[in-house]
Design an enzyme around this catalytic site. Structure first.
Site, PDB file in Angstrom:
ATOM      1  N   GLU A 179      43.133 -22.230-135.817  1.00 53.21           N
ATOM      2  CA  GLU A 179      43.474 -22.292-134.286  1.00 53.21           C
ATOM      3  C   GLU A 179      44.964 -22.361-134.187  1.00 53.21           C
ATOM      4  O   GLU A 179      45.693 -21.628-133.206  1.00 53.21           O
ATOM      5  CB  GLU A 179      42.725 -23.404-133.586  1.00 53.21           C
ATOM      6  CG  GLU A 179      41.147 -23.116-133.249  1.00 53.21           C
ATOM      7  CD  GLU A 179      40.395 -23.357-134.349  1.00 53.21           C
ATOM      8  OE1 GLU A 179      40.827 -23.989-135.466  1.00 53.21           O
ATOM      9  OE2 GLU A 179      39.117 -23.442-134.242  1.00 53.21           O
ATOM     10  N   HIS A 183      31.440 -31.033-128.382  1.00 52.21           N
ATOM     11  CA  HIS A 183      31.288 -29.725-127.904  1.00 52.21           C
ATOM     12  C   HIS A 183      30.672 -29.560-126.395  1.00 52.21           C
ATOM     13  O   HIS A 183      30.117 -28.490-125.968  1.00 52.21           O
ATOM     14  CB  HIS A 183      30.074 -28.917-128.969  1.00 52.21           C
ATOM     15  CG  HIS A 183      30.558 -28.751-130.313  1.00 52.21           C
ATOM     16  ND1 HIS A 183      31.099 -29.324-130.798  1.00 52.21           N
ATOM     17  CD2 HIS A 183      30.565 -27.408-130.426  1.00 52.21           C
ATOM     18  CE1 HIS A 183      31.340 -28.721-132.134  1.00 52.21           C
ATOM     19  NE2 HIS A 183      31.093 -27.418-132.008  1.00 52.21           N
TER      20      HIS A 183
END
Lengths: 331, 316
Positions: free
Chosen positions: A64, A132
């Site tokens: 990322e 998450h």
């Protein structure tokens, strides 16, 4: 708008909107994990690679910091990338490129460099626990230089995404997982599917007189359901959808709260040191809100637990929002 | 057209670079520049060796020690100094300062975060490969950045996407006080092998050696074959920052390095041996000093930015 297939949910709406933008502007490229071949883990980029090819729609490795930093470079170099951070919970893996480069390079360059990119990311709780399920709007909004759009419906997603893509600023575009997957029929508000370029201002989705309920994302849907329940009890909520966290439309919030006299902020992000406190502060600073009552109904300051009864105890629901309003109306 | 580099031209450029950095150091010492300052004195041969290999449309993405890369990227020296001196006519209007320099007209920028230059360079390389095949992005880093996550990630992604990136590691052997030997396992120039990226290692105090090592790296990237890694070793004459008392390096080590590894002293000796007259080199030295002094005088007269500018320009 040309002939389109029927849109069943927000993820399809996003894929369609991006496709139209890419058709019109060859500078737009789409990169991220699983965005190409799979079409996104929620289907929000489905069909793009088949239509526009692997040069413009690229799957990335799990890197990322590097592919988001590359998107910053692409944008500065004159492309208009749409880059995905799969879950906002992964922000830690790329925070330097987001906070120190993407957000600041326009300012630090004295305005000479622009970073016209959209950083799309999925947010919100669907049962995946602490790493998450977050929203993190407060964290993102606290860092100067990022605009943040947070649609509450598929129609709004379209209009806000069109605006985000057209903007020359870096825009974080938050896609709530519940909204990505829910069909339009299941939603309290579906927004206008024909919407084009919504301004980055708040929207009153439901006018009312007794309390201003400020919400964003999925919480707007729940606030709407709560408002329906409360209406049967004679309490009329004004539901204000922020649409964008940055810019924060404090003018609209203050105007509404000046009218109703009561502010309830509903926020799926952590309660403390974030968006809900910011909204209360802006209202407290407003001359026309000297004697209003304020309350916040947020996720508490805890990691989001896994077990369903534990999760239900911390995530706001339509019922808990209605209860929060009642505590304000009947103290 | 094949690039060439004559030692006399490299000397002239290094003399200018040395004068530039010394003038900035002096300005910092006088308090005219108020933030942390990182100078590249001793490392001039690396930028001078790479300079002839750069095309006008290449991108150059640098670090917290950026001045020489800005100069070889073609950034206007007066506007650059103006930014270092924090003035309104600096390239970033006083908003960026020494570690956050941007000159979009030359596709140049730098960042104060170690390792952050690499992903951004990949982005420029991606754009260049789409819209100007044959141009490259020069991704500058130090040996400290070779251990940052972005280095491994950037090597991998650049190799996968055949990006026209030249990774240039200026290995001065120190990340502030931590030596390369303490921080990096193995040889940095070999780290690309796992990704199929050729590595070129050279003496970064010899501009011709740098030029010869970097030439195939640039040629490879320009031809679309993908990235390359150049590691040029030199010595950082000053501390990490101006004012760093540099107690972690022994005076003996420093003195030895400065006397033996000064790119200007060594180039001068070679030029004299090759028959160049000493007064010719003196002329280059004094011309460099005069030019830089003239620039600094211009910059010292530049206006300051006005206070209201501080809260403007976050968004377009």
């Amino acid at each position: 708008m040309t002939q389109t297939p029927a849109i069943r949910n927000m993820s399809q709406m996003i894929a369609l909107t991006i496709a139209e933008a890419m058709e019109a502007d060859e500078r737009i490229v789409v990169i991220g994990e699983d965005v190409g071949r799979m079409g996104g883990v929620f289907g929000a980029t489905r069909g793009l690679q088949r239509r526009f090819g692997e040069s413009r729609v690229r799957d990335t490795p799990i890197s990322e910091q590097t592919f988001i930093g590359a998107a910053v470079g692409m944008a500065q170099a004159g492309l208009r990338p749409i880059v995905e951070l799969m879950f906002i919970d992964f922000l830690g893996t790329c925070l330097d490129q987001v906070a120190n480069q993407m957000a600041k390079n326009h300012y630090m360059s004295g305005g000479r460099v622009r970073v016209p990119l959209v950083l799309r990311s999925a947010v919100g709780c669907i049962g995946d626990a602490a790493q998450h399920s977050q929203v993190l709007t407060g964290t993102l909004a606290h860092l100067p230089g990022l605009k943040i759009a947070f649609p509450s419906s598929p129609g709004d997603a379209r209009g806000l995404l069109v605006s985000a893509i057209a903007s020359d600023d870096p825009v974080v575009f938050l896609e709530h997982k519940q909204l990505l997957m829910a069909t339009i029929e299941e939603l309290r508000y579906s927004g206008d599917p024909q919407s084009d370029r919504l301004p980055f201002r708040a929207n009153i989705v439901r006018p009312g007189t007794d309390v201003t309920v400020v919400a964003s994302g999925w919480m707007v849907q729940l606030a709407g359901r709560a408002a329906d329940m409360l209406a049967t009890e004679g309490v009329e909520c004004e539901v204000l959808d922020l649409r964008t966290i940055v810019p924060l439309d404090d003018e609209a919030i203050v105007a509404s709260v000046s009218k109703t006299g009561r502010l309830l902020v509903v926020d799926e992000d952590y309660r403390s040191f974030g968006l809900s406190g910011e909204i209360v502060a802006r209202v407290a600073e407003a001359a026309t809100c000297r004697s209003v009552s304020v309350a916040r109904h947020c996720m508490p300051d805890v990691p989001i637990p896994a077990s369903k009864p534990l999760e239900d105890a911390v995530i706001p629901s339509a019922d808990s929002i209605a209860a929060a309003v009642r505590r304000m109306i009947y103290p | 057209m094949t690039a060439t580099l004559r030692l006399i031209d490299a000397y002239a450029q290094m003399a200018l670079m040395r004068a530039f950095e010394e003038a900035v150091g002096a300005g910092s010492a006088r308090g005219e520049i108020h933030g942390e300052m990182h100078l590249a004195i001793g490392q001039e041969a690396i930028a001078a060796g790479v300079a002839p290999l750069l095309d006008r449309d290449d991108a150059v993405i640098s670090t917290h020690r950026p001045h020489l890369h800005a100069l070889i990227a073609g950034v206007d020296a007066v506007a650059l100094l103006g930014e270092l001196w924090e003035r309104a006519d600096g390239i970033c209007r006083g908003k960026g300062g020494h570690m956050h320099l941007f000159e979009p007209g030359r596709r140049f920028m730098c960042t104060g975060i170690v390792g952050a230059s690499l992903p951004i360079a990949l982005g420029y390389a991606f754009e260049r490969s789409l819209r100007a095949p044959g141009t490259v992005a020069l991704a500058v880093m130090g040996d400290g950045a070779a251990n940052h996550g972005t280095f491994a990630e950037s090597l991998n992604l650049a190799a996968l996407w055949d990006l026209p990136v030249v990774f240039l590691c200026e290995g001065n052997g120190y990340a502030i006080s931590v030596t390369r030997e303490t921080a990096a396992a193995g040889d940095i120039h070999r780290r690309g092998e796992a990704y199929g990226i050729p590595g070129y290692h050279c003496d970064g105090t010899d501009p011709i050696a740098v030029f010869e090592a970097a030439s195939p790296a640039f040629e490879r990237a320009r031809s679309g074959l993908g990235p390359a890694l150049v590691v040029a070793t030199a010595y950082r004459f000053r501390g990490h920052y101006e004012g760093d008392i540099d107690h972690y390096r022994s005076p003996a080590e420093r003195d030895r390095a400065i006397s033996q590894r000064d790119p200007l002293v060594n180039a001068r000796r070679r030029l004299l041996e090759a028959g160049i007259a000493d007064h010719e080199l003196e002329r280059l030295d004094s011309e460099a000093a005069q030019r830089v002094n003239g620039w600094v005088a211009q910059v010292q007269a530049m206006p300051w930015p006005s206070a209201e500018q501080a809260t403007l320009g976050v968004f377009t």
